[in-house]
Scaffold this motif. Structure first.
Motif, PDB file in Angstrom:
ATOM      1  N   TRP A 177       0.823  -1.212   0.000  1.00  0.00           N
ATOM      2  CA  TRP A 177       0.000   0.000   0.000  1.00  0.00           C
ATOM      3  C   TRP A 177       0.856   1.261   0.000  1.00  0.00           C
ATOM      4  O   TRP A 177       0.610   2.191  -0.764  1.00  0.00           O
ATOM      5  CB  TRP A 177      -0.945  -0.015   1.205  1.00  0.00           C
ATOM      6  N   THR A 178       1.892   1.297   0.834  1.00  0.00           N
ATOM      7  CA  THR A 178       2.698   2.524   0.918  1.00  0.00           C
ATOM      8  C   THR A 178       3.467   2.788  -0.367  1.00  0.00           C
ATOM      9  O   THR A 178       3.672   3.952  -0.739  1.00  0.00           O
ATOM     10  CB  THR A 178       3.671   2.463   2.108  1.00  0.00           C
ATOM     11  N   ASP A 179       3.883   1.739  -1.078  1.00  0.00           N
ATOM     12  CA  ASP A 179       4.591   1.953  -2.345  1.00  0.00           C
ATOM     13  C   ASP A 179       3.698   2.653  -3.365  1.00  0.00           C
ATOM     14  O   ASP A 179       4.179   3.444  -4.174  1.00  0.00           O
ATOM     15  CB  ASP A 179       5.084   0.617  -2.914  1.00  0.00           C
ATOM     16  N   ARG A 180       2.403   2.370  -3.315  1.00  0.00           N
ATOM     17  CA  ARG A 180       1.472   3.015  -4.247  1.00  0.00           C
ATOM     18  C   ARG A 180       1.358   4.513  -3.995  1.00  0.00           C
ATOM     19  O   ARG A 180       0.963   5.270  -4.880  1.00  0.00           O
ATOM     20  CB  ARG A 180       0.082   2.392  -4.112  1.00  0.00           C
ATOM     21  N   HIS A 181       1.708   4.935  -2.776  1.00  0.00           N
ATOM     22  CA  HIS A 181       1.542   6.343  -2.412  1.00  0.00           C
ATOM     23  C   HIS A 181       2.876   7.071  -2.247  1.00  0.00           C
ATOM     24  O   HIS A 181       2.911   8.179  -1.706  1.00  0.00           O
ATOM     25  CB  HIS A 181       0.714   6.445  -1.130  1.00  0.00           C
ATOM     26  N   GLY A 182       3.944   6.476  -2.708  1.00  0.00           N
ATOM     27  CA  GLY A 182       5.236   7.165  -2.733  1.00  0.00           C
ATOM     28  C   GLY A 182       5.770   7.543  -1.367  1.00  0.00           C
ATOM     29  O   GLY A 182       6.225   8.675  -1.162  1.00  0.00           O
ATOM     30  N   ALA A 183       5.738   6.613  -0.428  1.00  0.00           N
ATOM     31  CA  ALA A 183       6.231   6.903   0.918  1.00  0.00           C
ATOM     32  C   ALA A 183       7.714   7.240   0.898  1.00  0.00           C
ATOM     33  O   ALA A 183       8.511   6.564   0.246  1.00  0.00           O
ATOM     34  CB  ALA A 183       5.987   5.713   1.839  1.00  0.00           C
ATOM     35  N   GLY A 184       8.089   8.286   1.621  1.00  0.00           N
ATOM     36  CA  GLY A 184       9.504   8.588   1.829  1.00  0.00           C
ATOM     37  C   GLY A 184      10.102   7.653   2.861  1.00  0.00           C
ATOM     38  O   GLY A 184       9.380   6.946   3.576  1.00  0.00           O
ATOM     39  N   LEU A 185      11.417   7.646   2.950  1.00  0.00           N
ATOM     40  CA  LEU A 185      12.124   6.795   3.916  1.00  0.00           C
ATOM     41  C   LEU A 185      13.009   7.643   4.817  1.00  0.00           C
ATOM     42  O   LEU A 185      13.788   8.474   4.331  1.00  0.00           O
ATOM     43  CB  LEU A 185      12.983   5.755   3.203  1.00  0.00           C
ATOM     44  N   ALA A 186      12.882   7.425   6.112  1.00  0.00           N
ATOM     45  CA  ALA A 186      13.793   8.014   7.096  1.00  0.00           C
ATOM     46  C   ALA A 186      14.743   6.908   7.528  1.00  0.00           C
ATOM     47  O   ALA A 186      14.327   5.943   8.185  1.00  0.00           O
ATOM     48  CB  ALA A 186      13.016   8.550   8.284  1.00  0.00           C
ATOM     49  N   VAL A 187      16.003   7.004   7.127  1.00  0.00           N
ATOM     50  CA  VAL A 187      16.956   5.909   7.314  1.00  0.00           C
ATOM     51  C   VAL A 187      17.740   6.114   8.613  1.00  0.00           C
ATOM     52  O   VAL A 187      18.323   7.187   8.837  1.00  0.00           O
ATOM     53  CB  VAL A 187      17.908   5.812   6.115  1.00  0.00           C
ATOM     54  N   PHE A 188      17.774   5.082   9.439  1.00  0.00           N
ATOM     55  CA  PHE A 188      18.450   5.116  10.734  1.00  0.00           C
ATOM     56  C   PHE A 188      19.601   4.112  10.736  1.00  0.00           C
ATOM     57  O   PHE A 188      19.499   3.042  10.130  1.00  0.00           O
ATOM     58  CB  PHE A 188      17.473   4.749  11.856  1.00  0.00           C
ATOM     59  N   PRO A 189      20.693   4.431  11.424  1.00  0.00           N
ATOM     60  CA  PRO A 189      21.806   3.483  11.520  1.00  0.00           C
ATOM     61  C   PRO A 189      21.452   2.301  12.408  1.00  0.00           C
ATOM     62  O   PRO A 189      20.552   2.389  13.258  1.00  0.00           O
ATOM     63  CB  PRO A 189      22.933   4.320  12.144  1.00  0.00           C
ATOM     64  N   THR A 190      22.164   1.195  12.227  1.00  0.00           N
ATOM     65  CA  THR A 190      21.940   0.001  13.043  1.00  0.00           C
ATOM     66  C   THR A 190      23.052  -0.215  14.070  1.00  0.00           C
ATOM     67  O   THR A 190      23.109  -1.260  14.710  1.00  0.00           O
ATOM     68  CB  THR A 190      21.828  -1.253  12.159  1.00  0.00           C
ATOM     69  N   GLU A 191      23.922   0.762  14.211  1.00  0.00           N
ATOM     70  CA  GLU A 191      24.976   0.676  15.227  1.00  0.00           C
ATOM     71  C   GLU A 191      24.727   1.737  16.289  1.00  0.00           C
ATOM     72  O   GLU A 191      24.338   2.855  15.956  1.00  0.00           O
ATOM     73  CB  GLU A 191      26.358   0.887  14.583  1.00  0.00           C
ATOM     74  N   PRO A 192      24.926   1.456  17.570  1.00  0.00           N
ATOM     75  CA  PRO A 192      25.453   0.207  18.127  1.00  0.00           C
ATOM     76  C   PRO A 192      24.438  -0.937  18.124  1.00  0.00           C
ATOM     77  O   PRO A 192      24.793  -2.071  18.410  1.00  0.00           O
ATOM     78  CB  PRO A 192      25.826   0.596  19.558  1.00  0.00           C
ATOM     79  N   TRP A 193      23.143  -0.641  17.838  1.00  0.00           N
ATOM     80  CA  TRP A 193      22.156  -1.710  17.699  1.00  0.00           C
ATOM     81  C   TRP A 193      21.044  -1.222  16.790  1.00  0.00           C
ATOM     82  O   TRP A 193      20.923  -0.030  16.517  1.00  0.00           O
ATOM     83  CB  TRP A 193      21.594  -2.149  19.043  1.00  0.00           C
ATOM     84  N   ASP A 194      20.258  -2.168  16.327  1.00  0.00           N
ATOM     85  CA  ASP A 194      19.117  -1.838  15.479  1.00  0.00           C
ATOM     86  C   ASP A 194      18.040  -1.181  16.345  1.00  0.00           C
ATOM     87  O   ASP A 194      17.503  -1.816  17.255  1.00  0.00           O
ATOM     88  CB  ASP A 194      18.584  -3.124  14.844  1.00  0.00           C
ATOM     89  N   PRO A 195      17.678   0.087  16.079  1.00  0.00           N
ATOM     90  CA  PRO A 195      16.690   0.757  16.931  1.00  0.00           C
ATOM     91  C   PRO A 195      15.281   0.182  16.779  1.00  0.00           C
ATOM     92  O   PRO A 195      14.410   0.485  17.595  1.00  0.00           O
ATOM     93  CB  PRO A 195      16.739   2.205  16.458  1.00  0.00           C
TER      94      PRO A 195
END
Length: 199
Positions: free
Chosen positions: A164-182
């Motif tokens: 569903w979100t791909d159909r509506h052009g969702a943006g992405l907020a990218v977060f680091p996975t270090e020191p752990w995956d949030p």
């Protein structure tokens, strides 16, 4: 901009944990959902919980409890829809969602989702590992203006968030996975043991 309302998604059946409410599991002296509330509440205007079954079992949290209003609990998108209907009734143009079993949420989740919103107002959190970006679809910014479209999609059989979100052009907020995956979530007893070590 009006600060979004927040919605904690706790409507799953927790089959890999043997059933029950995963958010109630203890982790280093606090429950998982208490940890989510502590991180998300300061970032939003008000907060609610999406859960099915008897709402009184959550009464100690002093939050509105929003059940899915579609039959057969068709997954997290139904919880998102419940939150959108709630926020629209309060005049709020968007919500931010987080899962109840993710104790290490980023303290800047909401502002970064707002900054990443696509043309429709949608944004999802994501993590980066090497050259690969992994959407985290239960953590998102959702505009109430799309709630009727979401309801129609659910009634038409859509279940996967990204479909569903791909159909509506969702943006992405990218977060680091270090020191752990949030966005590490507790699905199994082994996950809970790992979370204890991380905490």
């Amino acid at each position: 901009m009006i600060q979004p309302h927040g919605l904690i998604l706790a409507g799953g059946r927790a089959t890999r944990m043997g059933g029950g409410d995963k958010g109630r599991l203890p982790l280093a002296g606090r429950t998982l959902v208490d940890r989510v509330i502590a991180t998300l509440a300061p970032q939003v205007d008000r907060l609610a919980l999406n859960a099915n079954g008897d709402p009184d079992r959550w009464s100690d949290l002093c939050l509105p409890v929003l059940p899915d209003d579609l039959p057969e609990q068709p997954g997290p998108l139904a919880g998102v829809l419940a939150g959108l209907d709630w926020a629209a009734g309060l005049g709020c143009p968007h919500i931010v969602t987080a899962a109840a079993d993710t104790p290490f949420l980023p303290p800047d989740l909401v502002p970064r989702l707002l900054d990443a919103a696509g043309p429709s107002g949608l944004a999802l959190a994501a993590t980066q590992e090497g050259q690969k970006t992994w959407p985290q679809p239960t953590f998102g910014l959702w505009p109430t203006a799309l709630r009727h479209d979401l309801r129609a999609a659910l009634e038409g059989g859509t279940r996967k968030i990204l479909h569903w979100t791909d159909r509506h052009g969702a943006g992405l907020a990218v977060f680091p996975t270090e020191p752990w995956d949030p966005f590490f979530n507790v699905n199994t007893p082994e996950d809970l043991a790992r979370a204890e070590a991380m905490a």
